[in-house]
Design an enzyme around this catalytic site. Sequence first.
Site, PDB file in Angstrom:
ATOM      1  N   LYS A 137       0.854  -1.184   0.000  1.00 47.50           N
ATOM      2  CA  LYS A 137       0.000   0.000   0.000  1.00 47.50           C
ATOM      3  C   LYS A 137       0.890   1.234   0.000  1.00 47.50           C
ATOM      4  CE  LYS A 137      -4.390   1.159   0.270  1.00 47.50           C
ATOM      5  NZ  LYS A 137      -5.535   0.472  -0.329  1.00 47.50           N
ATOM      6  N   GLY A 172     -26.457   1.582   1.750  1.00 46.70           N
ATOM      7  CA  GLY A 172     -25.477   2.228   0.877  1.00 46.70           C
ATOM      8  C   GLY A 172     -25.725   1.847  -0.568  1.00 46.70           C
ATOM      9  N   GLY A 209     -24.215   3.187  -3.435  1.00 43.18           N
ATOM     10  CA  GLY A 209     -23.203   3.830  -4.265  1.00 43.18           C
ATOM     11  C   GLY A 209     -22.844   2.941  -5.446  1.00 43.18           C
ATOM     12  N   VAL A 222     -21.107   0.296  -5.720  1.00 49.01           N
ATOM     13  CA  VAL A 222     -21.250  -1.145  -5.504  1.00 49.01           C
ATOM     14  C   VAL A 222     -22.672  -1.495  -5.063  1.00 49.01           C
ATOM     15  CG1 VAL A 222     -20.397  -3.154  -4.233  1.00 49.01           C
ATOM     16  CG2 VAL A 222     -18.806  -1.345  -4.886  1.00 49.01           C
TER      17      VAL A 222
HETATM   18  P1  NAD Z   1     -19.511   4.874  -2.970  1.00 41.73           P
HETATM   19  O1  NAD Z   1     -18.878   6.078  -2.355  1.00 41.73           O
HETATM   20  O2  NAD Z   1     -19.804   4.872  -4.425  1.00 41.73           O
HETATM   21  O3  NAD Z   1     -20.891   4.561  -2.226  1.00 41.73           O
HETATM   22  C1  NAD Z   1     -21.093   4.650  -0.854  1.00 41.73           C
HETATM   23  C2  NAD Z   1     -22.551   4.994  -0.653  1.00 41.73           C
HETATM   24  O4  NAD Z   1     -22.839   4.913   0.741  1.00 41.73           O
HETATM   25  C3  NAD Z   1     -22.914   6.407  -1.109  1.00 41.73           C
HETATM   26  O5  NAD Z   1     -24.091   6.366  -1.897  1.00 41.73           O
HETATM   27  C4  NAD Z   1     -23.130   7.158   0.200  1.00 41.73           C
HETATM   28  O6  NAD Z   1     -24.096   8.190   0.101  1.00 41.73           O
HETATM   29  C5  NAD Z   1     -23.600   6.035   1.102  1.00 41.73           C
HETATM   30  N1  NAD Z   1     -23.421   6.290   2.522  1.00 41.73           N
HETATM   31  C6  NAD Z   1     -22.434   6.945   3.159  1.00 41.73           C
HETATM   32  N2  NAD Z   1     -22.634   6.938   4.481  1.00 41.73           N
HETATM   33  C7  NAD Z   1     -23.764   6.234   4.692  1.00 41.73           C
HETATM   34  C8  NAD Z   1     -24.479   5.865   5.848  1.00 41.73           C
HETATM   35  N3  NAD Z   1     -24.073   6.219   7.056  1.00 41.73           N
HETATM   36  N4  NAD Z   1     -25.601   5.117   5.690  1.00 41.73           N
HETATM   37  C9  NAD Z   1     -26.029   4.762   4.460  1.00 41.73           C
HETATM   38  N5  NAD Z   1     -25.399   5.092   3.338  1.00 41.73           N
HETATM   39  C10 NAD Z   1     -24.273   5.816   3.449  1.00 41.73           C
HETATM   40  O7  NAD Z   1     -18.594   3.654  -2.554  1.00 41.73           O
HETATM   41  P2  NAD Z   1     -18.541   2.213  -3.233  1.00 41.73           P
HETATM   42  O8  NAD Z   1     -17.454   2.190  -4.235  1.00 41.73           O
HETATM   43  O9  NAD Z   1     -19.909   1.778  -3.626  1.00 41.73           O
HETATM   44  O10 NAD Z   1     -18.032   1.339  -2.010  1.00 41.73           O
HETATM   45  C11 NAD Z   1     -18.925   0.962  -0.954  1.00 41.73           C
HETATM   46  C12 NAD Z   1     -18.155   0.215   0.112  1.00 41.73           C
HETATM   47  O11 NAD Z   1     -17.539  -0.941  -0.458  1.00 41.73           O
HETATM   48  C13 NAD Z   1     -17.011   0.995   0.766  1.00 41.73           C
HETATM   49  O12 NAD Z   1     -16.884   0.602   2.106  1.00 41.73           O
HETATM   50  C14 NAD Z   1     -15.813   0.548  -0.008  1.00 41.73           C
HETATM   51  O13 NAD Z   1     -14.628   0.688   0.745  1.00 41.73           O
HETATM   52  C15 NAD Z   1     -16.133  -0.902  -0.238  1.00 41.73           C
HETATM   53  N6  NAD Z   1     -15.452  -1.475  -1.397  1.00 41.73           N
HETATM   54  C16 NAD Z   1     -15.640  -0.951  -2.631  1.00 41.73           C
HETATM   55  C17 NAD Z   1     -14.984  -1.517  -3.711  1.00 41.73           C
HETATM   56  C18 NAD Z   1     -15.175  -0.978  -5.101  1.00 41.73           C
HETATM   57  O14 NAD Z   1     -14.792  -1.662  -6.071  1.00 41.73           O
HETATM   58  N7  NAD Z   1     -15.750   0.190  -5.284  1.00 41.73           N
HETATM   59  C19 NAD Z   1     -14.136  -2.642  -3.536  1.00 41.73           C
HETATM   60  C20 NAD Z   1     -13.986  -3.169  -2.250  1.00 41.73           C
HETATM   61  C21 NAD Z   1     -14.659  -2.582  -1.190  1.00 41.73           C
END
Ligand code: NAD
Length: 357
Positions: free
Chosen positions: A90, A188, A190, A192
Amino acid sequence: MNAIHKAVHHTAVFDHPEMEDHENIVIVQDANTGLKAIIAVHDTRLGPALGGCRIWPYPTPSEALNDALRLSRGMTYKNSLAGLELGGGKAVIIADPRKDKSEALMEAFGRHVERLSGTYITAEDVGVSPEDMEAVARHTDHVRGTQATGLGDPSPYTALGVFEGIKASVVHAFGDPSLSGRTVSVQGLGHVGFDVARQLHEAGANLVVSDIHKPAVEKAVEAFGAKTVEPADAHKVEADVFAPCALGAGLNARTIPEIKARIVAGAANNQLQTPADGVALKNRGILYAPDYAINAGGVISIALAKPGGNDQEVRKKTIAIGDTLTRIYDRAVRENAAPEQIADRMAEERLSAARSN
Ligand code: NAD
């Protein structure tokens, strides 16, 4: 050359609580660009150490070191369990991504990655954009997830892996693979979470969705006929599965007693606030999909992406996350352990086997 690599000799580093068996820690300081970074190579027994570069305005270098050490170790476990021929590393850049980032800064970072001769492979993380990675890639080939090497946004693959993981969890908990009529609380929506919700909907599941960003909730209601709940109550929903896809540390002493679902399986990183919370879930008879096992689709896509966009191998390995979880759950029963303990054991066993080869 103004840039220097300094070996770390200070005992405060060697005594650092996150310091374990890290192979190499490089402190980067580049006077021309103001770059201050730490690159942590945790383990290369399975291959070069792959892990993202995070840009964050850490208040102290010690906090930056903390993140680099902790996250690089996490990548070793994640890459090992995902069956990748890659170790864990990292990088953290100490800067405010909104104010301090420049092309020159990213290019300087790229030159320092190049100096590590491929023992560390970098990629995007918090605070880093695709454009930033293109600047890095001008100075090193040891970068993944750029246009030339990648399949683009890893989120769809993360979502695919989470969906497969939920299916495997349902089979283990209920002995029936069908998602039809099952209720899933997706917290959530977002990149994913929304795509997980879509796949669940298409498989016939009933959805209860939540997000602090209201437009995302409205979109899910319209597209999937989802019910809604306040984000803070997502874990309390009368559901078969609770899928945390927002932030970490959502599984803790306060929330765990309130969970009604039989399964917790979602994308969020670092879902357990402490190791004791995993044991608490087990004691309550709640099946927990270890976060770094179920959300590995993104890193699989970054690791195995080939120019040309053929994603067959990536999809195959991502779909296999379901099989990995099944093995974890079966072994957890046999060894009377929590699934995340078994995930760690399996990751460690693969690393030990690599050492003896
Ligand atoms: P993102 O930022 O696109 O989506 C996160 C969503 O969660 C947003 O819509 C946000 O408004 C919402 N949110 C924030 N705080 C909240 C709360 N307290 N209650 C409800 N909703 C809330 O992120 P993402 O890329 O979709 O990733 C989501 C999670 O998965 C993160 O923890 C990330 O670390 C993990 N992750 C993502 C990936 C990836 O490929 N994107 C890979 C591994 C892990």
